[in-house]
Write a protein that holds these residues in place. Sequence first.
Motif, PDB file in Angstrom:
ATOM      1  N   ARG A  45       0.836  -1.201   0.000  1.00 52.65           N
ATOM      2  CA  ARG A  45       0.000   0.000   0.000  1.00 52.65           C
ATOM      3  C   ARG A  45       0.879   1.264   0.000  1.00 52.65           C
ATOM      4  O   ARG A  45       0.632   2.213  -0.735  1.00 52.65           O
ATOM      5  CB  ARG A  45      -0.898  -0.032   1.239  1.00 52.65           C
ATOM      6  CG  ARG A  45      -1.967   1.006   1.249  1.00 52.65           C
ATOM      7  CD  ARG A  45      -2.821   0.885   2.505  1.00 52.65           C
ATOM      8  NE  ARG A  45      -3.286   2.205   2.857  1.00 52.65           N
ATOM      9  CZ  ARG A  45      -4.271   2.838   2.264  1.00 52.65           C
ATOM     10  NH1 ARG A  45      -4.943   2.252   1.301  1.00 52.65           N
ATOM     11  NH2 ARG A  45      -4.606   4.053   2.607  1.00 52.65           N
ATOM     12  N   GLN A  48       2.258   1.840  -3.442  1.00 53.95           N
ATOM     13  CA  GLN A  48       1.259   2.408  -4.369  1.00 53.95           C
ATOM     14  C   GLN A  48       1.070   3.897  -4.104  1.00 53.95           C
ATOM     15  O   GLN A  48       0.916   4.690  -5.032  1.00 53.95           O
ATOM     16  CB  GLN A  48      -0.081   1.671  -4.234  1.00 53.95           C
ATOM     17  CG  GLN A  48      -0.021   0.211  -4.633  1.00 53.95           C
ATOM     18  CD  GLN A  48       0.631  -0.004  -5.993  1.00 53.95           C
ATOM     19  OE1 GLN A  48       0.284   0.659  -6.972  1.00 53.95           O
ATOM     20  NE2 GLN A  48       1.592  -0.908  -6.064  1.00 53.95           N
ATOM     21  N   ARG A  51       3.997   5.679  -5.654  1.00 51.18           N
ATOM     22  CA  ARG A  51       3.831   5.804  -7.112  1.00 51.18           C
ATOM     23  C   ARG A  51       2.850   6.920  -7.437  1.00 51.18           C
ATOM     24  O   ARG A  51       3.092   7.725  -8.347  1.00 51.18           O
ATOM     25  CB  ARG A  51       3.309   4.490  -7.709  1.00 51.18           C
ATOM     26  CG  ARG A  51       4.345   3.393  -7.810  1.00 51.18           C
ATOM     27  CD  ARG A  51       3.744   2.193  -8.513  1.00 51.18           C
ATOM     28  NE  ARG A  51       4.702   1.099  -8.651  1.00 51.18           N
ATOM     29  CZ  ARG A  51       4.403  -0.084  -9.172  1.00 51.18           C
ATOM     30  NH1 ARG A  51       3.168  -0.339  -9.576  1.00 51.18           N
ATOM     31  NH2 ARG A  51       5.320  -1.023  -9.271  1.00 51.18           N
ATOM     32  N   VAL A  73      -0.359   2.590 -10.927  1.00 50.72           N
ATOM     33  CA  VAL A  73      -0.838   2.696  -9.544  1.00 50.72           C
ATOM     34  C   VAL A  73      -2.029   1.749  -9.399  1.00 50.72           C
ATOM     35  O   VAL A  73      -2.952   1.802 -10.211  1.00 50.72           O
ATOM     36  CB  VAL A  73      -1.280   4.138  -9.209  1.00 50.72           C
ATOM     37  CG1 VAL A  73      -1.809   4.204  -7.784  1.00 50.72           C
ATOM     38  CG2 VAL A  73      -0.143   5.114  -9.418  1.00 50.72           C
ATOM     39  N   HIS A  74      -1.979   0.884  -8.431  1.00 54.37           N
ATOM     40  CA  HIS A  74      -3.102  -0.025  -8.177  1.00 54.37           C
ATOM     41  C   HIS A  74      -4.050   0.683  -7.207  1.00 54.37           C
ATOM     42  O   HIS A  74      -3.923   0.558  -5.991  1.00 54.37           O
ATOM     43  CB  HIS A  74      -2.594  -1.357  -7.651  1.00 54.37           C
ATOM     44  CG  HIS A  74      -1.675  -2.046  -8.621  1.00 54.37           C
ATOM     45  ND1 HIS A  74      -2.112  -2.562  -9.825  1.00 54.37           N
ATOM     46  CD2 HIS A  74      -0.352  -2.264  -8.602  1.00 54.37           C
ATOM     47  CE1 HIS A  74      -1.107  -3.072 -10.498  1.00 54.37           C
ATOM     48  NE2 HIS A  74      -0.016  -2.893  -9.769  1.00 54.37           N
TER      49      HIS A  74
END
Length: 225
Positions: A45, A48, A51, A73-74
Amino acid sequence: MSGEAAPSPTRPRPTVWVNFAASEDGRIAYAGGLRARLSSPEDLRRVQQMRANCDAVLVGVGTVLRDDPSLRVHWDVLGEPPGPSPARIVVDSRGRTPAGARVLDGTARTLVATAEGCSRTFPAGVEVIVAGRDRVDLGALFERLPGLGVRRLMVEGGSEILTSVFRARLFDRCTVYHAPVIIGGRTAPSVAAGAETVGDAQAVHLALVGVERLGEGYLATYVPR
Ligand SMILES: NC(=O)c1ccc[n+]([C@@H]2O[C@H](COP(=O)([O-])OP(=O)(O)OC[C@H]3O[C@@H](n4cnc5c(N)ncnc54)[C@H](OP(=O)(O)O)[C@@H]3O)[C@@H](O)[C@H]2O)c1
């Protein structure tokens, strides 16, 4: 990148934040470079979020060939609706990025840094930056990035790129997620490889500026000394 001073307009390169996950014996993958998922959910997390907060994410072509990351980016991991994606930068002197690589899927801005003489063509929309004669000169590449809108750069790996960035002192901050595991062996890549360090003068010294538990492992933050 949260918590970081804005890059100075006079700075010749972006603010560079190196980030990776390593085992307790300093390996970043399994034998022969097989991908190791070392991050805890908490660290995933955090990555992400990093990013999402930078302008571009950079990896070497070795990581593309080995892991085929999307470098997107998730947003689902963050629990947020999709926002703007950072650009993806692949350091690829000779144009070895496979045509079907996820970084070439057109879903986010993508830059490929090559060296002179690379005749490989890339899909429309991919920005090719020639920086270096036989191999990409990362210093020269980084100096081009602010002009391309990249003022905050995240370097994710792999081993050869980390080595070059560390040895050339091309970074401002380094975050390492230390996973509580020993990998061992002779072929699992370590954080840094390359030329031998024969003494203190060649070693890259870091100053530890933060340590925080993150799930089962811990995050250490360093700045160059
Ligand atoms: N644990 C983590 O956080 C993490 C993150 C990322 C990757 N990884 C692991 O890292 C491994 C891949 O590392 P790798 O060392 O094989 O590949 P890499 O560092 O991703 O890419 C290395 C390649 O980049 C190109 N390159 C061009 N200019 C360079 C320069 N100035 N300095 C260094 N490289 C340059 C070279 O190929 P050309 O000469 O053809 O240009 C070189 O072979 C995989 O096992 C992957 O799973 C781990």
